[in-house]
Design a protein around this motif. Structure first.
Motif, mmCIF file in Angstrom:
data_model
loop_
_atom_site.group_PDB
_atom_site.id
_atom_site.type_symbol
_atom_site.label_atom_id
_atom_site.label_comp_id
_atom_site.label_asym_id
_atom_site.label_seq_id
_atom_site.Cartn_x
_atom_site.Cartn_y
_atom_site.Cartn_z
ATOM 1 N N GLU A 404 0.836 -1.182 0.000
ATOM 2 C CA GLU A 404 0.000 0.000 0.000
ATOM 3 C C GLU A 404 0.882 1.248 0.000
ATOM 4 O OE1 GLU A 404 -2.481 -0.283 3.398
ATOM 5 O OE2 GLU A 404 -3.427 -2.153 2.764
ATOM 6 N N VAL A 405 0.375 2.304 -0.584
ATOM 7 C CA VAL A 405 1.138 3.536 -0.633
ATOM 8 C C VAL A 405 1.208 4.121 0.769
ATOM 9 C CG1 VAL A 405 1.235 5.861 -1.571
ATOM 10 C CG2 VAL A 405 0.482 3.969 -3.011
ATOM 11 N N ALA A 406 2.413 4.482 1.220
ATOM 12 C CA ALA A 406 2.608 5.008 2.561
ATOM 13 C C ALA A 406 1.763 6.252 2.788
ATOM 14 C CB ALA A 406 4.086 5.322 2.778
ATOM 15 N N SER A 407 1.486 6.510 4.044
ATOM 16 C CA SER A 407 0.526 7.561 4.409
ATOM 17 C C SER A 407 0.922 8.938 3.903
ATOM 18 C CB SER A 407 0.363 7.593 5.932
ATOM 19 O OG SER A 407 1.594 7.928 6.560
ATOM 20 N N TRP A 408 2.229 9.178 3.752
ATOM 21 C CA TRP A 408 2.667 10.528 3.365
ATOM 22 C C TRP A 408 2.804 10.697 1.855
ATOM 23 C CZ3 TRP A 408 5.844 7.076 6.040
ATOM 24 C CH2 TRP A 408 6.938 6.577 5.330
ATOM 25 N N ARG A 409 2.505 9.672 1.068
ATOM 26 C CA ARG A 409 2.651 9.774 -0.374
ATOM 27 C C ARG A 409 1.296 9.960 -1.039
ATOM 28 N NH1 ARG A 409 6.360 4.442 -0.287
ATOM 29 N NH2 ARG A 409 8.164 5.315 0.795
ATOM 30 N N VAL A 410 1.277 10.815 -2.026
ATOM 31 C CA VAL A 410 0.039 11.150 -2.726
ATOM 32 C C VAL A 410 0.149 10.670 -4.166
ATOM 33 C CG1 VAL A 410 -1.460 13.018 -3.494
ATOM 34 C CG2 VAL A 410 -0.364 13.152 -1.250
ATOM 35 N N GLY A 411 -0.886 10.027 -4.682
ATOM 36 C CA GLY A 411 -0.886 9.639 -6.079
ATOM 37 C C GLY A 411 -1.091 8.146 -6.273
ATOM 38 N N THR A 412 -0.817 7.678 -7.493
ATOM 39 C CA THR A 412 -1.032 6.293 -7.882
ATOM 40 C C THR A 412 0.268 5.692 -8.404
ATOM 41 O OG1 THR A 412 -3.312 6.804 -8.501
ATOM 42 C CG2 THR A 412 -2.376 4.750 -9.357
ATOM 43 N N THR A 413 0.574 4.476 -7.975
ATOM 44 C CA THR A 413 1.782 3.792 -8.423
ATOM 45 C C THR A 413 1.667 3.387 -9.887
ATOM 46 O OG1 THR A 413 2.145 2.927 -6.198
ATOM 47 C CG2 THR A 413 3.303 1.829 -8.000
ATOM 48 N N ARG A 414 2.756 3.546 -10.636
ATOM 49 C CA ARG A 414 2.826 3.067 -12.016
ATOM 50 C C ARG A 414 4.067 2.203 -12.172
ATOM 51 N NH1 ARG A 414 2.760 8.094 -15.857
ATOM 52 N NH2 ARG A 414 2.699 6.433 -17.434
ATOM 53 N N ASP A 415 4.075 1.351 -13.196
ATOM 54 C CA ASP A 415 5.207 0.465 -13.420
ATOM 55 C C ASP A 415 6.139 1.047 -14.486
ATOM 56 O OD1 ASP A 415 6.013 -2.341 -12.453
ATOM 57 O OD2 ASP A 415 6.434 -2.407 -14.608
ATOM 58 N N LEU A 416 7.412 0.715 -14.369
ATOM 59 C CA LEU A 416 8.426 1.269 -15.262
ATOM 60 C C LEU A 416 8.120 0.976 -16.730
ATOM 61 C CD1 LEU A 416 11.154 2.766 -15.439
ATOM 62 C CD2 LEU A 416 12.277 0.537 -15.285
ATOM 63 N N LYS A 417 7.596 -0.199 -17.019
ATOM 64 C CA LYS A 417 7.316 -0.527 -18.422
ATOM 65 C C LYS A 417 6.312 0.447 -19.027
ATOM 66 C CE LYS A 417 3.765 -4.038 -17.414
ATOM 67 N NZ LYS A 417 3.862 -3.922 -15.930
ATOM 68 N N ASP A 418 5.381 0.950 -18.214
ATOM 69 C CA ASP A 418 4.412 1.923 -18.716
ATOM 70 C C ASP A 418 5.074 3.278 -18.956
ATOM 71 O OD1 ASP A 418 2.336 0.038 -18.531
ATOM 72 O OD2 ASP A 418 2.108 0.455 -16.392
ATOM 73 N N LEU A 419 6.040 3.629 -18.105
ATOM 74 C CA LEU A 419 6.763 4.889 -18.289
ATOM 75 C C LEU A 419 7.608 4.837 -19.552
ATOM 76 C CD1 LEU A 419 8.039 5.677 -14.677
ATOM 77 C CD2 LEU A 419 5.839 6.230 -15.698
ATOM 78 N N VAL A 420 8.282 3.704 -19.760
ATOM 79 C CA VAL A 420 9.145 3.558 -20.933
ATOM 80 C C VAL A 420 8.301 3.574 -22.195
ATOM 81 C CG1 VAL A 420 10.696 1.990 -22.144
ATOM 82 C CG2 VAL A 420 10.941 2.321 -19.663
ATOM 83 N N ARG A 421 7.157 2.904 -22.167
ATOM 84 C CA ARG A 421 6.274 2.885 -23.331
ATOM 85 C C ARG A 421 5.815 4.302 -23.664
ATOM 86 N NH1 ARG A 421 2.542 -0.331 -21.410
ATOM 87 N NH2 ARG A 421 3.694 -2.214 -21.942
ATOM 88 N N ALA A 422 5.481 5.073 -22.618
ATOM 89 C CA ALA A 422 5.043 6.456 -22.831
ATOM 90 C C ALA A 422 6.180 7.310 -23.372
ATOM 91 C CB ALA A 422 4.494 7.031 -21.531
ATOM 92 N N LYS A 423 7.386 7.032 -22.904
ATOM 93 C CA LYS A 423 8.552 7.801 -23.351
ATOM 94 C C LYS A 423 8.811 7.571 -24.828
ATOM 95 C CE LYS A 423 12.695 6.555 -22.058
ATOM 96 N NZ LYS A 423 13.993 6.330 -21.362
ATOM 97 N N LEU A 424 8.604 6.317 -25.272
ATOM 98 C CA LEU A 424 8.818 5.991 -26.677
ATOM 99 C C LEU A 424 7.759 6.616 -27.557
ATOM 100 C CD1 LEU A 424 9.793 2.220 -26.313
ATOM 101 C CD2 LEU A 424 11.302 4.166 -26.713
#
Length: 424
Positions: A404-424
């Motif tokens: 689970e995302v720690a209490s002090w973090r805001v937002g949604t987790t994403r996976d590196l493969k999705d970031l790389v795909r978006a970068k391409l």
């Protein structure tokens, strides 16, 4: 519990990051005489360490009083001669903007509440009720939007120059007789060596086997690469880091600004005087790198993490517009994803690996807040070797991946493969 380890028996430490160096330092100071550290990078500070960085926040704000007390102990450690040159008590401006989501607002309230009742914070915490309070406190932000900023300023906080602190710890270890093997051939541990009973008897590098009575694995987010069973409780997670290159005059003008944290946007520090780099990090839930086995581990090539996603860049530009608008359109340099070892409850792991006859110790679970404990972390490892176990830091068998995302973090987790795909 087995008898305490003899101080003359060989100890191998895998990893020369915060936990590994602190352990080596405290064990050497306690009279342990045969300590060897293995690091796959060719230099220290290691580029594979989460602490390979310009700076990290030093503060005591935690939801949990247990960590508040430990952080205060660490701050005292930062004031001692070895680490004092690398600790800068510039203060901590902890705020939200008017657009902050409820989670960020709740975290801010918990943070200020965590300081209550501690004598060290008496007269050290100042409420921030308006943007005027911010610009009065930090004149450099007078041209920023400061959209509805509220929160507080804590004088008993600041940052450490993390890379320089690691260098200092390394030099202190060498001076105390700790041995180091660095680089892919001699320092990269390929596997742990076990006997037929399951006891860990040493480590194997490309060049040879090194025998040890006790092996300490301190690889942070990379722990699962050599100890797969740790993947049940440790999840590699990263956050974006970016820098703005300043001129000498610009860096001088920002000298002494507090660590500035807008909990719904991100945070930054005063510029590094040597490089004139202004470091910024966006707030978010972080990014994982899920392998085919379902375990998140960092990319093994540094170049694969040498970027940040466009949405984080936009968020950092909003942060600059709120505070230092003259820098809001500057190009970002030295961008990267910084990998940490997350646990589900953000507790550390400082314990023996089961069924190894107390020959193998794992240190992990920094959860993005390990560097602040550099001056004291090794003390807890020494205590473990000498028979004292902290229950909440013990090995856990339940699955922790997808934490689970720690209490002090805001937002949604994403996976590196999705970031790389978006970068391409």
């Amino acid at each position: 519990m087995a008898p305490p380890t003899s101080k003359t028996r060989p100890i191998a430490i895998v990893g020369a990051g915060v936990f590994g160096l602190s352990s080596a330092l405290h064990l050497a100071d306690a009279g342990y005489t045969d300590i060897t550290v293995f690091e796959k990078d060719s230099r220290i500070p290691s580029r594979f360490s989460a602490a390979y960085d310009v700076n990290k926040i030093i503060r005591a704000e935690y939801d949990d009083p247990f960590y508040v007390d430990l952080a205060l102990e660490a701050i005292e450690g930062w004031r001692k001669p070895l680490f004092a040159p690398h600790y800068h008590q510039t203060g901590y401006l902890n705020c939200i903007t008017s657009a902050a989501p409820e989670k960020a607002r709740a975290t801010l309230q918990k943070s200020v509440k965590s300081l209550a009742g501690k004598s060290i914070f008496k007269d050290a915490v100042m409420p921030i009720r308006s943007s005027k309070d911010v610009s009065s406190l930090v004149w450099q932000y007078q041209h920023g939007a400061l959209s509805g900023w509220t929160g507080y300023f804590n004088r008993v906080a600041g940052y450490a120059h993390s890379s320089n602190a690691l260098k200092a710890a390394h030099e202190a270890c060498v001076a105390r007789g700790v041995k180091f093997f660095l680089g892919e051939r001699d320092g990269a541990v390929k596997e742990l060596v076990h006997d037929s009973s399951g006891r860990c008897t040493g480590v194997r590098t490309a060049s040879r086997v090194h025998e040890a009575a006790t092996v300490i694995v301190a690889l942070g987010a990379n722990v699962s690469t050599i100890l797969p069973s740790a993947g049940k409780q440790v999840e590699a997670r990263s956050w974006s880091v970016a820098h703005v290159q300043l001129t000498e005059d610009e860096a001088s003008a920002l000298r002494g600004i507090p660590v500035t944290y807008a909990r719904d946007l991100g945070f930054f520090f005063e510029p590094d005087p040597a490089t004139r780099l202004l470091k910024l990090c966006p707030m978010g839930a972080g990014f994982t790198n899920t392998s085919s086995s379902g375990v998140s581990i960092p990319p093994q090539q540094i170049a694969d993490s040498a970027f940040i996603p466009p949405e984080d860049e936009r968020q950092l530009r909003r942060l600059l517009a709120e505070t230092l608008p003259e820098l809001a359109d500057r190009p970002f340099v030295d961008t990267k994803l910084c990998w940490y070892a997350d646990t589900k409850n953000t507790d550390f792991i400082v314990d023996y690996v089961p069924k190894t006859s107390e020959s193998l110790i794992v240190l992990s679970g920094d959860s993005g807040h390990g560097l602040k404990f550099l001056p004291v972390f090794g003390k807890w490892v020494k205590e473990l070797l000498e028979g004292k176990r902290v229950e909440r830091w013990q090995w856990k068998d339940q699955t922790q991946q997808g934490a689970e995302v720690a209490s002090w973090r805001v937002g949604t987790t994403r996976d590196l493969k999705d970031l790389v795909r978006a970068k391409l």
